[in-house]
Motif scaffolding. Structure first.
Motif, PDB file in Angstrom:
ATOM      1  N   LYS A  12      -5.914 -54.143 -97.270  1.00  0.00           N
ATOM      2  CA  LYS A  12      -6.454 -53.378 -98.393  1.00  0.00           C
ATOM      3  C   LYS A  12      -7.566 -52.444 -97.919  1.00  0.00           C
ATOM      4  O   LYS A  12      -7.679 -51.308 -98.396  1.00  0.00           O
ATOM      5  CB  LYS A  12      -6.974 -54.336 -99.477  1.00  0.00           C
ATOM      6  N   GLU A  13      -8.381 -52.922 -96.978  1.00  0.00           N
ATOM      7  CA  GLU A  13      -9.462 -52.088 -96.454  1.00  0.00           C
ATOM      8  C   GLU A  13      -8.898 -50.871 -95.730  1.00  0.00           C
ATOM      9  O   GLU A  13      -9.431 -49.755 -95.843  1.00  0.00           O
ATOM     10  CB  GLU A  13     -10.331 -52.915 -95.498  1.00  0.00           C
ATOM     11  N   TYR A  14      -7.811 -51.056 -95.005  1.00  0.00           N
ATOM     12  CA  TYR A  14      -7.191 -49.958 -94.266  1.00  0.00           C
ATOM     13  C   TYR A  14      -6.262 -49.131 -95.148  1.00  0.00           C
ATOM     14  O   TYR A  14      -5.814 -48.059 -94.741  1.00  0.00           O
ATOM     15  CB  TYR A  14      -6.395 -50.518 -93.080  1.00  0.00           C
ATOM     16  N   GLY A  15      -5.925 -49.638 -96.336  1.00  0.00           N
ATOM     17  CA  GLY A  15      -5.005 -48.931 -97.217  1.00  0.00           C
ATOM     18  C   GLY A  15      -3.587 -48.900 -96.702  1.00  0.00           C
ATOM     19  O   GLY A  15      -2.824 -47.964 -96.979  1.00  0.00           O
ATOM     20  N   ILE A  16      -3.206 -49.931 -95.944  1.00  0.00           N
ATOM     21  CA  ILE A  16      -1.872 -49.971 -95.349  1.00  0.00           C
ATOM     22  C   ILE A  16      -0.916 -50.750 -96.252  1.00  0.00           C
ATOM     23  O   ILE A  16      -1.221 -51.865 -96.687  1.00  0.00           O
ATOM     24  CB  ILE A  16      -1.922 -50.620 -93.953  1.00  0.00           C
ATOM     25  N   SER A  17       0.234 -50.176 -96.520  1.00  0.00           N
ATOM     26  CA  SER A  17       1.276 -50.871 -97.269  1.00  0.00           C
ATOM     27  C   SER A  17       1.910 -51.926 -96.365  1.00  0.00           C
ATOM     28  O   SER A  17       2.019 -51.734 -95.152  1.00  0.00           O
ATOM     29  CB  SER A  17       2.345 -49.887 -97.740  1.00  0.00           C
ATOM     30  N   ALA A  18       2.335 -53.029 -96.951  1.00  0.00           N
ATOM     31  CA  ALA A  18       2.892 -54.106 -96.137  1.00  0.00           C
ATOM     32  C   ALA A  18       3.955 -54.868 -96.909  1.00  0.00           C
ATOM     33  O   ALA A  18       3.954 -54.900 -98.144  1.00  0.00           O
ATOM     34  CB  ALA A  18       1.779 -55.062 -95.698  1.00  0.00           C
ATOM     35  N   ILE A  19       4.856 -55.475 -96.146  1.00  0.00           N
ATOM     36  CA  ILE A  19       5.865 -56.375 -96.712  1.00  0.00           C
ATOM     37  C   ILE A  19       5.818 -57.673 -95.918  1.00  0.00           C
ATOM     38  O   ILE A  19       5.986 -57.677 -94.694  1.00  0.00           O
ATOM     39  CB  ILE A  19       7.280 -55.782 -96.653  1.00  0.00           C
ATOM     40  N   LEU A  20       5.589 -58.753 -96.620  1.00  0.00           N
ATOM     41  CA  LEU A  20       5.574 -60.095 -96.037  1.00  0.00           C
ATOM     42  C   LEU A  20       6.889 -60.786 -96.344  1.00  0.00           C
ATOM     43  O   LEU A  20       7.415 -60.672 -97.458  1.00  0.00           O
ATOM     44  CB  LEU A  20       4.414 -60.901 -96.625  1.00  0.00           C
ATOM     45  N   VAL A  21       7.430 -61.510 -95.369  1.00  0.00           N
ATOM     46  CA  VAL A  21       8.580 -62.377 -95.604  1.00  0.00           C
ATOM     47  C   VAL A  21       8.112 -63.825 -95.516  1.00  0.00           C
ATOM     48  O   VAL A  21       7.438 -64.207 -94.561  1.00  0.00           O
ATOM     49  CB  VAL A  21       9.696 -62.120 -94.561  1.00  0.00           C
ATOM     50  N   THR A  22       8.434 -64.616 -96.527  1.00  0.00           N
ATOM     51  CA  THR A  22       8.046 -66.028 -96.528  1.00  0.00           C
ATOM     52  C   THR A  22       8.944 -66.823 -97.459  1.00  0.00           C
ATOM     53  O   THR A  22       9.595 -66.263 -98.342  1.00  0.00           O
ATOM     54  CB  THR A  22       6.571 -66.191 -96.949  1.00  0.00           C
TER      55      THR A  22
ATOM     56  N   PHE B  62       2.308 -65.507-103.561  1.00  0.00           N
ATOM     57  CA  PHE B  62       1.530 -65.159-104.749  1.00  0.00           C
ATOM     58  C   PHE B  62       0.111 -64.729-104.391  1.00  0.00           C
ATOM     59  O   PHE B  62      -0.428 -63.782-104.972  1.00  0.00           O
ATOM     60  CB  PHE B  62       1.487 -66.343-105.713  1.00  0.00           C
ATOM     61  N   SER B  63      -0.514 -65.413-103.447  1.00  0.00           N
ATOM     62  CA  SER B  63      -1.903 -65.096-103.109  1.00  0.00           C
ATOM     63  C   SER B  63      -2.006 -63.833-102.260  1.00  0.00           C
ATOM     64  O   SER B  63      -3.042 -63.180-102.229  1.00  0.00           O
ATOM     65  CB  SER B  63      -2.561 -66.270-102.378  1.00  0.00           C
ATOM     66  N   PHE B  64      -0.928 -63.450-101.575  1.00  0.00           N
ATOM     67  CA  PHE B  64      -0.954 -62.329-100.636  1.00  0.00           C
ATOM     68  C   PHE B  64      -0.508 -61.013-101.262  1.00  0.00           C
ATOM     69  O   PHE B  64      -0.951 -59.943-100.858  1.00  0.00           O
ATOM     70  CB  PHE B  64      -0.037 -62.653 -99.445  1.00  0.00           C
ATOM     71  N   SER B  65       0.364 -61.074-102.271  1.00  0.00           N
ATOM     72  CA  SER B  65       1.138 -59.894-102.661  1.00  0.00           C
ATOM     73  C   SER B  65       0.792 -59.330-104.028  1.00  0.00           C
ATOM     74  O   SER B  65       0.404 -60.058-104.947  1.00  0.00           O
ATOM     75  CB  SER B  65       2.627 -60.237-102.633  1.00  0.00           C
ATOM     76  N   ASP B  66       0.979 -58.009-104.152  1.00  0.00           N
ATOM     77  CA  ASP B  66       0.895 -57.330-105.441  1.00  0.00           C
ATOM     78  C   ASP B  66       2.232 -57.405-106.177  1.00  0.00           C
ATOM     79  O   ASP B  66       2.272 -57.507-107.404  1.00  0.00           O
ATOM     80  CB  ASP B  66       0.524 -55.858-105.247  1.00  0.00           C
ATOM     81  N   GLN B  67       3.333 -57.318-105.425  1.00  0.00           N
ATOM     82  CA  GLN B  67       4.686 -57.398-105.966  1.00  0.00           C
ATOM     83  C   GLN B  67       5.484 -58.364-105.103  1.00  0.00           C
ATOM     84  O   GLN B  67       5.327 -58.400-103.884  1.00  0.00           O
ATOM     85  CB  GLN B  67       5.370 -56.025-105.950  1.00  0.00           C
TER      86      GLN B  67
ATOM     87  N   ILE C 199       0.854 -54.250-101.301  1.00  0.00           N
ATOM     88  CA  ILE C 199       1.265 -55.357-100.442  1.00  0.00           C
ATOM     89  C   ILE C 199       2.353 -56.131-101.187  1.00  0.00           C
ATOM     90  O   ILE C 199       2.112 -56.626-102.288  1.00  0.00           O
ATOM     91  CB  ILE C 199       0.081 -56.279-100.097  1.00  0.00           C
ATOM     92  N   CYS C 200       3.524 -56.198-100.591  1.00  0.00           N
ATOM     93  CA  CYS C 200       4.674 -56.799-101.274  1.00  0.00           C
ATOM     94  C   CYS C 200       5.230 -57.954-100.452  1.00  0.00           C
ATOM     95  O   CYS C 200       4.835 -58.169 -99.303  1.00  0.00           O
ATOM     96  CB  CYS C 200       5.764 -55.748-101.508  1.00  0.00           C
ATOM     97  N   CYS C 201       6.142 -58.683-101.034  1.00  0.00           N
ATOM     98  CA  CYS C 201       6.688 -59.865-100.375  1.00  0.00           C
ATOM     99  C   CYS C 201       8.160 -60.023-100.716  1.00  0.00           C
ATOM    100  O   CYS C 201       8.580 -59.789-101.856  1.00  0.00           O
ATOM    101  CB  CYS C 201       5.909 -61.107-100.812  1.00  0.00           C
ATOM    102  N   LEU C 202       8.940 -60.437 -99.726  1.00  0.00           N
ATOM    103  CA  LEU C 202      10.313 -60.880 -99.933  1.00  0.00           C
ATOM    104  C   LEU C 202      10.288 -62.404 -99.807  1.00  0.00           C
ATOM    105  O   LEU C 202       9.991 -62.948 -98.741  1.00  0.00           O
ATOM    106  CB  LEU C 202      11.256 -60.260 -98.907  1.00  0.00           C
ATOM    107  N   LEU C 203      10.604 -63.060-100.905  1.00  0.00           N
ATOM    108  CA  LEU C 203      10.491 -64.515-101.012  1.00  0.00           C
ATOM    109  C   LEU C 203      11.861 -65.105-101.262  1.00  0.00           C
ATOM    110  O   LEU C 203      12.696 -64.497-101.943  1.00  0.00           O
ATOM    111  CB  LEU C 203       9.545 -64.856-102.175  1.00  0.00           C
TER     112      LEU C 203
ATOM    113  N   LEU D 288       5.156 -54.707 -91.426  1.00  0.00           N
ATOM    114  CA  LEU D 288       6.089 -55.770 -91.761  1.00  0.00           C
ATOM    115  C   LEU D 288       5.611 -57.068 -91.123  1.00  0.00           C
ATOM    116  O   LEU D 288       5.263 -57.090 -89.940  1.00  0.00           O
ATOM    117  CB  LEU D 288       7.503 -55.437 -91.258  1.00  0.00           C
ATOM    118  N   LEU D 289       5.599 -58.147 -91.902  1.00  0.00           N
ATOM    119  CA  LEU D 289       5.124 -59.445 -91.411  1.00  0.00           C
ATOM    120  C   LEU D 289       6.194 -60.492 -91.659  1.00  0.00           C
ATOM    121  O   LEU D 289       6.519 -60.806 -92.803  1.00  0.00           O
ATOM    122  CB  LEU D 289       3.821 -59.841 -92.116  1.00  0.00           C
ATOM    123  N   ASP D 290       6.751 -61.033 -90.577  1.00  0.00           N
ATOM    124  CA  ASP D 290       7.844 -61.999 -90.677  1.00  0.00           C
ATOM    125  C   ASP D 290       7.298 -63.418 -90.540  1.00  0.00           C
ATOM    126  O   ASP D 290       7.124 -63.923 -89.435  1.00  0.00           O
ATOM    127  CB  ASP D 290       8.883 -61.722 -89.593  1.00  0.00           C
ATOM    128  N   GLU D 291       6.989 -64.052 -91.672  1.00  0.00           N
ATOM    129  CA  GLU D 291       6.437 -65.414 -91.725  1.00  0.00           C
ATOM    130  C   GLU D 291       5.332 -65.607 -90.682  1.00  0.00           C
ATOM    131  O   GLU D 291       5.384 -66.531 -89.873  1.00  0.00           O
ATOM    132  CB  GLU D 291       7.547 -66.448 -91.537  1.00  0.00           C
TER     133      GLU D 291
END
Length: 346
Positions: free
Chosen positions: A181-191, A198-203, A29-33, A156-159
């Motif tokens: 994490k339960e579904y094993g789905i990769s994700a990218i959050l924008v915020t 920090f609380s949502f992402s691995d990278q 689970i990653c994030c663009l900050l 992909l999650l846009d804010e």
């Protein structure tokens, strides 16, 4: 799994993303900050297939998604998206909204998926309601379930939490992370909210003016910032002037600070030391005198802005039961475990 290689996006002749590269591993689970206008949503749109590239390429699982002159259609990318305003269909019920992306599946498969997702988001009892009959948090859950229904390889999650109150944002932030994490789905959050990132992402990738400043773990972004922008944007604290003594010691107004690495600088080079609030400690017998010029109470802790004899300001965070008044003089030291310093030209 996802590889973004030196992409550039532009509107007319204005580049909004330049030479941005990063990758997302399976299940991460990653994030663009970054601040408003930094290019993070443009990067997300490029991955989704809504924004063309003028340079570079994007691949997912080895399959080319985008390159200059080539764009795989968004519906063929196996990517789900949760928009900032959720974009639910107002004329469809919760059940029908979730079903929308899996209409081509068999009726049996549809019922199985919808039942599973309704249980996952805990909205079985409102399955026949319409979006306007739901709270903001419930709408957010439905949007997530609709995006998960086709079993995307990447989400992909846009804010997605920006329209919610603070407590609900924190709760859903952790809840959605657990679901992914339960579904094993990769994700990218924008915020633009670093606590959320920090609380949502691995990278986390920090963008500024269309360029990726650092792609790293939340811990390293905070403790090992790559440049001044990252140091100033992430967390609290500030920069304190100092003079190098050798490759890992710096003399400052708060004493000699010894680092955990060897820098390439020589002695007698002016540098600025990054000090976080948790680097400042009270010293009842020695240390440097500092005057309380500002304080912000936040419940369990109080942030203090302390003025040193030179006029430099440092921030400190002390338990709220240690209460100090404006104008009071404290004796402080710096206890730095991660020495981060920048020369004037960095």
């Amino acid at each position: 799994m996802l590889q973004v290689d030196n992409i550039q996006c532009q509107y007319d002749t204005q580049a909004v993303l330049e030479d941005v590269s990063f990758h997302v591993n399976e299940g991460d689970i990653c994030c663009l900050l970054g601040p408003s206008g930094c290019g993070k949503t443009t990067a997300l749109r490029a991955i989704a297939g809504f924004q063309s590239l003028s340079h570079g390429q994007i691949t997912l699982g080895g399959q080319l998604l985008s390159a200059p002159g080539f764009e795989l259609e968004p519906e063929q990318r196996h990517i789900g998206m949760v928009f900032q305003d959720y974009a639910l269909f107002p004329h469809l019920t919760v059940h029908e909204n979730i079903r929308f992306g899996i209409r081509k599946s068999t009726e049996t498969e549809q019922r199985k998926i919808i039942k599973q997702l309704l249980g996952l988001i805990q909205l079985e009892k409102v399955a026949q309601r319409y979006p306007h009959e739901l709270s903001g948090g419930q709408q957010q859950r439905v949007a997530l379930a609709r995006a998960l229904a086709p079993n995307p390889r990447l989400l992909l999650l846009d804010e997605p939490f920006s329209n919610l109150d603070i407590e609900l944002r924190r709760h859903l932030n952790l809840e959605v992370r657990e679901i992914l994490k339960e579904y094993g789905i990769s994700a990218i959050l924008v915020t633009h909210d670093q606590e959320e990132a920090f609380s949502f992402s691995d990278q986390v990738g920090l963008l500024h003016a269309g360029r990726l400043q650092q792609w790293d773990t939340p811990f390293n972004l905070y403790h090992e910032p790559a440049n001044r922008f990252v140091a100033n944007f992430i967390g609290q604290g500030g920069l304190l002037p100092g003079m190098t003594l050798d490759q890992n010691r710096v003399k400052t107004e708060l004493g000699i600070i010894t680092g955990n690495r060897a820098y390439s600088w020589q002695a007698n080079i002016p540098v600025d030391i990054l000090l976080r609030p948790d680097d400042i400690v009270l010293n009842g017998e020695g240390g440097t005198s500092a005057e309380v010029v500002k304080k912000i109470f936040s419940g369990s802790a109080t942030a203090y802005y302390l003025r040193l004899p030179s006029g430099s300001i440092v921030e400190a965070l002390f338990p709220s039961h240690q209460n100090y008044e404006l104008g009071e003089k404290l004796l402080i030291n710096a206890k730095v475990e991660h020495l981060i310093a920048f020369t004037p030209d960095e």
